[in-house]
Design a protein around this motif. Structure first.
Motif, short mmCIF file in Angstrom:
data_model
loop_
_atom_site.label_atom_id
_atom_site.label_comp_id
_atom_site.label_asym_id
_atom_site.label_seq_id
_atom_site.Cartn_x
_atom_site.Cartn_y
_atom_site.Cartn_z
N THR A 1 0.76 -1.02 -0.26
CA THR A 1 0.12 -0.47 0.38
C THR A 1 0.83 1.09 0.10
O THR A 1 1.54 1.26 1.38
N MET A 2 0.68 2.02 -0.86
CA MET A 2 1.55 3.39 -0.64
C MET A 2 0.80 4.48 -0.59
O MET A 2 -0.60 4.59 -1.05
N PRO A 3 0.60 5.73 0.54
CA PRO A 3 -0.31 6.61 0.62
C PRO A 3 0.11 7.67 -0.70
O PRO A 3 0.52 7.78 -1.45
N SER A 4 -1.15 7.56 -1.65
CA SER A 4 -1.60 7.57 -2.51
C SER A 4 -1.51 9.56 -2.99
O SER A 4 -1.62 9.94 -3.98
N LYS A 5 -2.27 10.01 -2.73
CA LYS A 5 -3.09 10.70 -2.13
C LYS A 5 -1.84 11.67 -1.54
O LYS A 5 -0.65 11.72 -0.24
N LEU A 6 -2.07 13.63 -1.67
CA LEU A 6 -1.22 14.52 -0.69
C LEU A 6 -1.71 14.19 0.28
O LEU A 6 -2.67 14.57 0.89
N LEU A 7 -0.44 13.96 0.98
CA LEU A 7 -0.55 14.28 2.78
C LEU A 7 -1.64 15.14 3.06
O LEU A 7 -2.88 15.74 4.18
N SER A 8 -0.97 16.54 2.88
CA SER A 8 -1.50 17.85 3.23
C SER A 8 -1.39 18.96 1.23
O SER A 8 -0.41 18.80 0.91
N LYS A 9 -2.30 19.45 1.19
CA LYS A 9 -2.04 20.47 -0.37
C LYS A 9 -1.21 22.06 -0.03
O LYS A 9 -0.61 22.90 -0.64
N GLY A 10 -1.07 22.26 1.73
CA GLY A 10 -0.31 23.16 2.27
C GLY A 10 -1.15 24.52 2.39
O GLY A 10 -0.46 25.82 2.33
N THR A 11 -2.52 24.49 2.18
CA THR A 11 -2.90 25.98 2.17
C THR A 11 -3.80 25.70 3.83
O THR A 11 -4.96 25.10 3.65
N ASP A 12 -4.83 26.62 3.60
CA ASP A 12 -5.87 26.23 5.22
C ASP A 12 -6.98 26.53 4.20
O ASP A 12 -7.56 25.51 5.28
N VAL A 13 -7.29 27.06 3.44
CA VAL A 13 -8.30 26.64 2.52
C VAL A 13 -8.10 26.12 0.86
O VAL A 13 -7.42 26.53 0.57
N THR A 14 -8.68 24.79 0.73
CA THR A 14 -7.91 24.39 -0.41
C THR A 14 -9.49 23.98 -1.03
O THR A 14 -10.69 23.95 -0.21
N VAL A 15 -8.92 24.21 -2.51
CA VAL A 15 -10.44 23.41 -3.53
C VAL A 15 -10.18 22.52 -3.19
O VAL A 15 -9.55 21.92 -4.40
N THR A 16 -11.16 21.93 -2.73
CA THR A 16 -11.69 20.71 -3.76
C THR A 16 -12.94 20.33 -3.53
O THR A 16 -13.94 19.20 -3.89
N ASN A 17 -13.71 21.59 -4.35
CA ASN A 17 -15.50 21.27 -5.26
C ASN A 17 -15.11 22.08 -6.77
O ASN A 17 -14.04 22.59 -7.05
N LEU A 18 -16.22 21.99 -7.22
CA LEU A 18 -16.56 22.13 -8.61
C LEU A 18 -17.42 23.53 -8.55
O LEU A 18 -18.28 23.25 -7.98
N TYR A 19 -17.14 24.77 -8.04
CA TYR A 19 -18.06 25.88 -7.90
C TYR A 19 -18.95 26.06 -9.28
O TYR A 19 -18.17 27.18 -9.93
N ASP A 20 -19.91 26.69 -8.96
CA ASP A 20 -20.89 27.40 -10.23
C ASP A 20 -21.22 28.82 -9.55
O ASP A 20 -21.84 29.06 -8.32
N MET A 21 -20.19 30.15 -9.63
CA MET A 21 -20.73 31.36 -9.26
C MET A 21 -21.51 31.94 -10.00
O MET A 21 -22.11 32.95 -9.42
N LYS A 22 -22.11 31.82 -11.42
CA LYS A 22 -22.89 32.43 -11.70
C LYS A 22 -24.33 32.17 -10.70
O LYS A 22 -25.34 32.88 -11.18
N LYS A 23 -24.48 31.17 -9.85
CA LYS A 23 -25.59 30.78 -9.35
C LYS A 23 -26.02 31.22 -8.28
O LYS A 23 -26.09 30.58 -7.47
N MET A 24 -25.09 32.01 -7.62
CA MET A 24 -24.32 32.31 -6.18
C MET A 24 -25.58 33.58 -6.60
O MET A 24 -25.77 34.77 -6.77
N LYS A 25 -26.68 32.84 -4.57
CA LYS A 25 -27.23 34.26 -4.76
C LYS A 25 -26.85 34.74 -3.37
O LYS A 25 -26.37 34.34 -1.95
#
Length: 378
Positions: free
Chosen positions: A354-378
């Motif tokens: 077994t090899m840890p394949s994911k990043l242990l940490s991306k190194g930022t307090d807030v990490t982008v882990t999503n798909l955001y559609d800002m056009k629908k922001m309300k």
């Protein structure tokens, strides 16, 4: 969704955690300004570097944002982390490593590529994300191949991508290696920009993705369309380098390209996030509320890849090498494939166990882990 008594919750985050559907690992509530700073300006706090285990289970720097605490101390990809606050990493559990990295200041003991040892005390601080982390043009069998390492789909990324593709176009690039191995997502609008730069000349005005809502909100369904851009390329082949950290907007891009081009995936299977979210702003409490609200369906009807998008050739990266070094296994396999039609021996470089394949940490307090559609922001 689970049936939850709203009156029993006072913490919005805990309430959102409680009402998630079992396949939803992503819906969240967060401070509004924190999210706006991230996606609109590419700013966060933290170390500004990603951490990952290599093929020998040594912890190394995987990538670094230039304008960050790590970047300002000239820390580079490939540096091995021997110790954290005097504790040898080889004797620490992953939980213990994460506890150290959660501190605001740590003394890192680095072993550099030339085997010299360097100890640096680094404090977390402001991070400005340069999301185009590396680009280069290679010759492969008389053709020009552009190589792009892209880390996050943010608003400032659009201008950086355009500049990079202008260089690719001027150099006559006809093949592309798109390295998304650490790209965990971001803005749908930036995915539109990247798709248009890659495919705009050949596929202008063609739908590459449909945002599909449930049967109660079909009026919100929307087609995402490729547009021609000034620096759109005329490509023959595309190779995408992926890992289990490749997610969301990255997977949307891969899925969107598949019906249009011969796309070859090299690396390891992606995370599996075929869904996205609209962001609702609660100005009274200054909160961003981001529920999963739509799924992505490409032009061939491909969707629901919750187990990840499989690769054509499994190759584990060698974190010891900097981006662009043709000895790095994933890039080597990609270049071999474009030159010969085969990834070569790099595809056999698999680790037993077994090899840890994911990043242990991306190194930022807030990490982008999503798909955001800002056009629908309300």
């Amino acid at each position: 969704m689970p049936d939850v008594d709203l009156s029993s919750y006072t913490d919005p985050s805990k309430y959102v955690d409680a009402i998630r559907y079992n396949k939803d690992h992503w819906s969240f509530v967060a401070p509004l300004q924190e999210i706006l700073d991230l996606i609109q300006s590419g700013q966060s706090g933290g170390w500004g570097a990603g951490f990952k285990f290599d093929l020998s289970d040594s912890l190394r720097i995987a990538d670094v944002y230039t304008d960050s605490p790590m970047g300002r101390d000239s820390v580079a990809r490939g540096w091995m982390i021997r110790s954290l606050d005097g504790q040898l990493v080889r004797n620490m559990s992953v939980d213990a490593i994460n506890q150290e990295l959660a501190k605001n200041q740590v003394t890192f003991g680095f072993v550099l590529p030339d085997s010299t040892y360097k100890e640096i005390s680094i404090a977390k601080g402001n991070v400005v994300m340069n999301t185009v982390q590396y680009s280069h043009v290679y010759d492969t069998n008389g053709e020009k191949t552009g190589y792009l390492v892209f880390s996050d789909f943010l608003e400032p990324s659009v201008a950086d991508l355009d500049t990079t593709f202008a260089t690719f176009k001027a150099d006559g690039v006809s093949n592309l290696i798109l390295d998304l191995r650490y790209n965990t997502g971001g803005l749908l609008s930036t995915a539109d920009s990247l798709m248009s730069l890659i495919a705009g000349n050949k596929y202008n005005n063609q739908t590459y993705n449909v945002q599909e809502f449930n049967d109660k909100h079909t009026d919100a369904n929307e087609n995402n369309v490729v547009h021609q851009a000034a620096n759109s390329l005329n490509l023959n082949k595309i190779v995408v380098i992926t890992s289990s950290s490749t997610a969301s907007a990255s997977e949307l891009t891969i899925s969107g390209l598949m019906p249009l081009y011969p796309v070859t995936l090299i690396g390891t299977q992606t995370l599996g996030k075929p869904v996205g979210m609209s962001i609702f702003s609660d100005t009274q409490d200054s909160l961003a509320i981001a529920p999963i609200s739509f799924r992505n369906v490409n032009s061939a009807g491909y969707s629901d890849y919750f187990d990840g998008i499989p690769v054509d050739y499994t190759v584990y990266e060698d974190v010891r090498y900097p981006f662009g070094d043709p000895n790095e296994l994933c890039l080597k396999a990609a270049l071999n494939y474009l030159s010969t039609g085969s990834p070569g021996t790099a595809a056999a470089m698999l680790k037993s166990g077994t090899m840890p394949s994911k990043l242990l940490s991306k190194g930022t307090d807030v990490t982008v882990t999503n798909l955001y559609d800002m056009k629908k922001m309300k």
